[in-house]
Design a protein around this motif. Structure first.
Motif, PDB file in Angstrom:
ATOM      1  N   GLY A   1       0.834  -1.202   0.000  1.00 32.34           N
ATOM      2  CA  GLY A   1       0.000   0.000   0.000  1.00 32.34           C
ATOM      3  C   GLY A   1       0.858   1.237   0.000  1.00 32.34           C
ATOM      4  O   GLY A   1       2.073   1.182   0.233  1.00 32.34           O
ATOM      5  N   GLY A   2       0.230   2.363  -0.284  1.00 35.83           N
ATOM      6  CA  GLY A   2       0.912   3.652  -0.235  1.00 35.83           C
ATOM      7  C   GLY A   2      -0.019   4.701   0.329  1.00 35.83           C
ATOM      8  O   GLY A   2      -1.242   4.479   0.401  1.00 35.83           O
ATOM      9  N   ILE A   3       0.524   5.838   0.729  1.00 33.88           N
ATOM     10  CA  ILE A   3      -0.328   6.894   1.278  1.00 33.88           C
ATOM     11  C   ILE A   3       0.291   8.259   0.985  1.00 33.88           C
ATOM     12  O   ILE A   3       1.513   8.399   0.875  1.00 33.88           O
ATOM     13  N   ILE A   4      -0.609   9.242   0.818  1.00 33.08           N
ATOM     14  CA  ILE A   4      -0.246  10.640   0.593  1.00 33.08           C
ATOM     15  C   ILE A   4      -0.822  11.446   1.746  1.00 33.08           C
ATOM     16  O   ILE A   4      -2.017  11.336   2.038  1.00 33.08           O
ATOM     17  N   VAL A   5       0.002  12.246   2.414  1.00 36.74           N
ATOM     18  CA  VAL A   5      -0.452  13.082   3.519  1.00 36.74           C
ATOM     19  C   VAL A   5      -0.324  14.547   3.108  1.00 36.74           C
ATOM     20  O   VAL A   5       0.752  14.990   2.679  1.00 36.74           O
ATOM     21  N   ASP A   6      -1.409  15.280   3.245  1.00 32.81           N
ATOM     22  CA  ASP A   6      -1.453  16.711   2.939  1.00 32.81           C
ATOM     23  C   ASP A   6      -1.164  17.483   4.219  1.00 32.81           C
ATOM     24  O   ASP A   6      -1.888  17.361   5.203  1.00 32.81           O
ATOM     25  N   ALA A   7      -0.093  18.293   4.207  1.00 29.35           N
ATOM     26  CA  ALA A   7       0.241  19.088   5.389  1.00 29.35           C
ATOM     27  C   ALA A   7      -0.704  20.259   5.577  1.00 29.35           C
ATOM     28  O   ALA A   7      -0.807  20.804   6.682  1.00 29.35           O
ATOM     29  N   GLY A   8      -1.386  20.678   4.517  1.00 26.04           N
ATOM     30  CA  GLY A   8      -2.270  21.835   4.601  1.00 26.04           C
ATOM     31  C   GLY A   8      -1.532  23.147   4.713  1.00 26.04           C
ATOM     32  O   GLY A   8      -2.097  24.141   5.175  1.00 26.04           O
ATOM     33  N   THR A   9      -0.281  23.184   4.274  1.00 28.95           N
ATOM     34  CA  THR A   9       0.572  24.353   4.490  1.00 28.95           C
ATOM     35  C   THR A   9       0.835  25.171   3.237  1.00 28.95           C
ATOM     36  O   THR A   9       1.409  26.261   3.331  1.00 28.95           O
ATOM     37  N   PHE A  10       0.461  24.659   2.063  1.00 28.75           N
ATOM     38  CA  PHE A  10       0.867  25.307   0.817  1.00 28.75           C
ATOM     39  C   PHE A  10      -0.294  26.089   0.210  1.00 28.75           C
ATOM     40  O   PHE A  10      -1.434  25.632   0.212  1.00 28.75           O
ATOM     41  N   ASP A  11       0.017  27.269  -0.333  1.00 30.02           N
ATOM     42  CA  ASP A  11      -0.978  28.095  -1.010  1.00 30.02           C
ATOM     43  C   ASP A  11      -1.028  27.704  -2.483  1.00 30.02           C
ATOM     44  O   ASP A  11      -0.227  28.170  -3.299  1.00 30.02           O
ATOM     45  N   TRP A  12      -1.995  26.860  -2.839  1.00 34.93           N
ATOM     46  CA  TRP A  12      -2.072  26.318  -4.189  1.00 34.93           C
ATOM     47  C   TRP A  12      -2.580  27.331  -5.211  1.00 34.93           C
ATOM     48  O   TRP A  12      -2.441  27.114  -6.414  1.00 34.93           O
ATOM     49  N   SER A  13      -3.155  28.413  -4.757  1.00 34.44           N
ATOM     50  CA  SER A  13      -3.705  29.407  -5.679  1.00 34.44           C
ATOM     51  C   SER A  13      -2.711  30.511  -6.032  1.00 34.44           C
ATOM     52  O   SER A  13      -2.913  31.245  -7.002  1.00 34.44           O
ATOM     53  N   LYS A  14      -1.647  30.621  -5.267  1.00 34.03           N
ATOM     54  CA  LYS A  14      -0.692  31.700  -5.487  1.00 34.03           C
ATOM     55  C   LYS A  14       0.050  31.502  -6.807  1.00 34.03           C
ATOM     56  O   LYS A  14       0.538  30.411  -7.098  1.00 34.03           O
ATOM     57  N   ALA A  15       0.111  32.538  -7.589  1.00 29.35           N
ATOM     58  CA  ALA A  15       0.912  32.596  -8.823  1.00 29.35           C
ATOM     59  C   ALA A  15       0.380  31.699  -9.944  1.00 29.35           C
ATOM     60  O   ALA A  15       0.983  31.635 -11.015  1.00 29.35           O
ATOM     61  N   GLY A  16      -0.716  31.008  -9.724  1.00 28.49           N
ATOM     62  CA  GLY A  16      -1.320  30.214 -10.792  1.00 28.49           C
ATOM     63  C   GLY A  16      -0.478  29.063 -11.289  1.00 28.49           C
ATOM     64  O   GLY A  16      -0.660  28.583 -12.416  1.00 28.49           O
ATOM     65  N   LYS A  17       0.445  28.554 -10.447  1.00 26.07           N
ATOM     66  CA  LYS A  17       1.328  27.469 -10.878  1.00 26.07           C
ATOM     67  C   LYS A  17       0.641  26.107 -10.911  1.00 26.07           C
ATOM     68  O   LYS A  17       1.123  25.184 -11.576  1.00 26.07           O
ATOM     69  N   TYR A  18      -0.455  25.967 -10.171  1.00 29.48           N
ATOM     70  CA  TYR A  18      -1.049  24.638  -9.976  1.00 29.48           C
ATOM     71  C   TYR A  18      -2.522  24.658 -10.391  1.00 29.48           C
ATOM     72  O   TYR A  18      -3.418  24.667  -9.543  1.00 29.48           O
ATOM     73  N   PRO A  19      -2.777  24.672 -11.698  1.00 21.55           N
ATOM     74  CA  PRO A  19      -4.151  24.823 -12.191  1.00 21.55           C
ATOM     75  C   PRO A  19      -5.087  23.697 -11.784  1.00 21.55           C
ATOM     76  O   PRO A  19      -6.293  23.912 -11.689  1.00 21.55           O
ATOM     77  N   MET A  20      -4.549  22.507 -11.527  1.00 23.38           N
ATOM     78  CA  MET A  20      -5.419  21.406 -11.088  1.00 23.38           C
ATOM     79  C   MET A  20      -6.142  21.769  -9.796  1.00 23.38           C
ATOM     80  O   MET A  20      -7.264  21.317  -9.549  1.00 23.38           O
ATOM     81  N   LEU A  21      -5.509  22.590  -8.975  1.00 22.32           N
ATOM     82  CA  LEU A  21      -6.095  22.966  -7.694  1.00 22.32           C
ATOM     83  C   LEU A  21      -6.710  24.358  -7.699  1.00 22.32           C
ATOM     84  O   LEU A  21      -7.641  24.617  -6.934  1.00 22.32           O
ATOM     85  N   SER A  22      -6.189  25.255  -8.528  1.00 24.13           N
ATOM     86  CA  SER A  22      -6.631  26.650  -8.463  1.00 24.13           C
ATOM     87  C   SER A  22      -7.660  27.032  -9.519  1.00 24.13           C
ATOM     88  O   SER A  22      -8.411  27.996  -9.327  1.00 24.13           O
ATOM     89  N   GLU A  23      -7.711  26.291 -10.630  1.00 26.57           N
ATOM     90  CA  GLU A  23      -8.628  26.635 -11.719  1.00 26.57           C
ATOM     91  C   GLU A  23      -9.918  25.834 -11.620  1.00 26.57           C
ATOM     92  O   GLU A  23      -9.962  24.762 -11.004  1.00 26.57           O
ATOM     93  N   PRO A  24     -11.024  26.335 -12.225  1.00 24.19           N
ATOM     94  CA  PRO A  24     -12.291  25.593 -12.197  1.00 24.19           C
ATOM     95  C   PRO A  24     -12.142  24.212 -12.829  1.00 24.19           C
ATOM     96  O   PRO A  24     -11.541  24.069 -13.905  1.00 24.19           O
TER      97      PRO A  24
END
Length: 426
Positions: free
Chosen positions: A219-242
């Motif tokens: 098995g594997g697991i992904i843990v989100d720290a909740g620390t990153f601003d995904w909307s800043k600078a538009g670098k991560y459209p999967m999270l920031s765009e509709p």
């Protein structure tokens, strides 16, 4: 009960779990089902539209898996987690949320050989490009950053050599570049190191190893720290765009500090499909209950055996951060004061042939491609896990021809030393 925060051992047993409300079962049940009944048409629509949380289909989520996810998130100090089929699957799902074709990520050169292979070759099919940096030269991470860089990936304790990575220093570089730091915490487990406390934004594990701990489930697991601003600078459209598949929802705007875990579930796991079986989740949950006890025994045994090997005439060097003479000892004392882990390497004076001979002559150690088992394990990386690399790359990754990797189990250390002694003599 008081309002005090539970300790690590208490969380390892209880986090995420309650007695089953229907049957009263105290152990988390195995919900061995593909699908879940909806209350009505409106309930179904709200689940599919991300307007309500609940179970739809085990490929996307399952109650047994949910307990595992909440438990590991609690142990790591994250906001949420997602369990998947393997550690490799976790890496693919993470990168799918971060990278577009042509994007780059920086990775520490000292990594598990399978990760090196995945990053170098398989990820090219997605148009994702890896740039290598040297964890012994922290500035090399900063030099590797370009406008296409979208993440930095390291291991807290590197496989196979057991070297300790300076998480805080690399986190500072990631923050300056405005990219998330991903830390594979498999060899340390949260018992030894909690990367989020040192600046990690995402933590991944192969649950197959120390968290499960018994060599019986992948098995594997992904843990989100909740620390990153995904909307800043538009670098991560999967999270920031509709998101068109969810009627224009912006995941970061909607889900805040656990948006990355949600994206991994509803965009990655849903469509790529590397679901963890509920039965494996149950086995891994059972293993986690004894994680603190096992990890301390692993570490205590490993230090004793590393000291024994360091004094053996057939051994030219031992790479174990728990040794006072080791170059990573100061980092081990900073990041992992309870122990330097259970996986380390040593080099034999007889070179490649001596390594192959040793693994063939051991009797108590099992010769196989895994770490983190209750049983002690051995492998010769140059002929197996790192065999796809050229000789120079093997040496750079800590898997030269004379190197043997041990994963020390929880047996009596005297028996492990006796087995090594007879094999080294042979």
């Amino acid at each position: 009960m008081s309002d005090r925060l539970p300790g690590f051992s208490t969380l390892a047993v209880h986090a995420g779990a309650q007695p089953d409300p229907t049957t009263g079962a105290r152990a988390t049940p195995i919900y061995q089902t593909t699908s879940f009944v909806f209350n009505d048409a409106d309930h179904a629509a709200s689940l599919f539209g991300l307007q309500a949380f609940g179970n739809i289909y085990t490929r996307i989520g399952n109650p047994t898996n949910a307990v595992l996810e909440e438990r590991v998130a609690a142990l790591e100090g994250g906001t949420a987690a997602l369990a998947v089929a393997s550690g490799h699957a976790a890496q693919v799902v993470v990168m799918q949320q971060l990278l577009q074709p042509g994007d780059e990520f920086i990775a520490a050169r000292k990594l598990y050989g399978g990760s090196i292979n995945q990053f170098t070759h398989s990820f090219k099919s997605f148009g994702w490009n890896v740039v290598w940096a040297d964890p012994d030269d922290i500035a090399s991470f900063e030099r590797a950053i370009t406008p296409r860089t979208k993440a930095i990936f390291i291991e807290s304790i590197a496989n196979p050599g057991g070297s300790i990575t300076d998480i805080e220093a690399i986190s500072t570089i990631a923050r300056k570049a405005g990219v998330p730091l991903i830390v594979d915490n498999t060899l340390a487990s949260p018992y030894l190191i909690r990367p989020i406390d040192h600046g990690a934004d995402i933590v991944v594990h192969s649950l197959t190893k120390f968290l499960g701990g018994h060599g019986n489930s992948i098995g594997g697991i992904i843990v989100d720290a909740g620390t990153f601003d995904w909307s800043k600078a538009g670098k991560y459209p999967m999270l920031s765009e509709p998101r068109p598949e969810y009627h224009g929802i912006k995941l970061h705007e909607t889900f805040g500090n656990f948006a990355f875990a949600i994206a991994c579930r509803v965009l990655g796991l849903r469509d790529l499909g590397p679901a963890l079986s509920p039965f494996n989740a149950f086995l891994i949950l059972t293993g986690i209950e004894t994680l603190p006890l096992r990890m301390q025994k692993h570490c205590d045994n490993a230090k004793t055996i590393a000291e024994y090997l360091a004094g053996h005439p057939a051994v030219s060097s031992v790479s174990y951060a728990g040794l006072a003479s080791d170059k990573y000892n100061a980092l081990a004392r900073k990041y992992s004061p309870k122990g330097a882990g259970a996986v380390f390497t040593f080099s034999l004076k007889g070179g490649y042939d001596a390594g192959v001979s040793l693994v063939s002559n051991l009797k108590l150690f099992s010769h196989l491609a895994n770490v983190g088992d209750t049983r002690s394990l051995v492998i010769h990386p140059a002929s197996t896990t790192h065999s796809q690399l050229d000789d120079a790359a093997k040496v750079k990754s800590g898997a030269g021809p004379d190197v043997v990797r041990l994963s020390i189990g929880i047996e009596d250390k005297e028996d492990l030393i006796a087995d090594l002694e007879q094999a080294l003599t042979a």
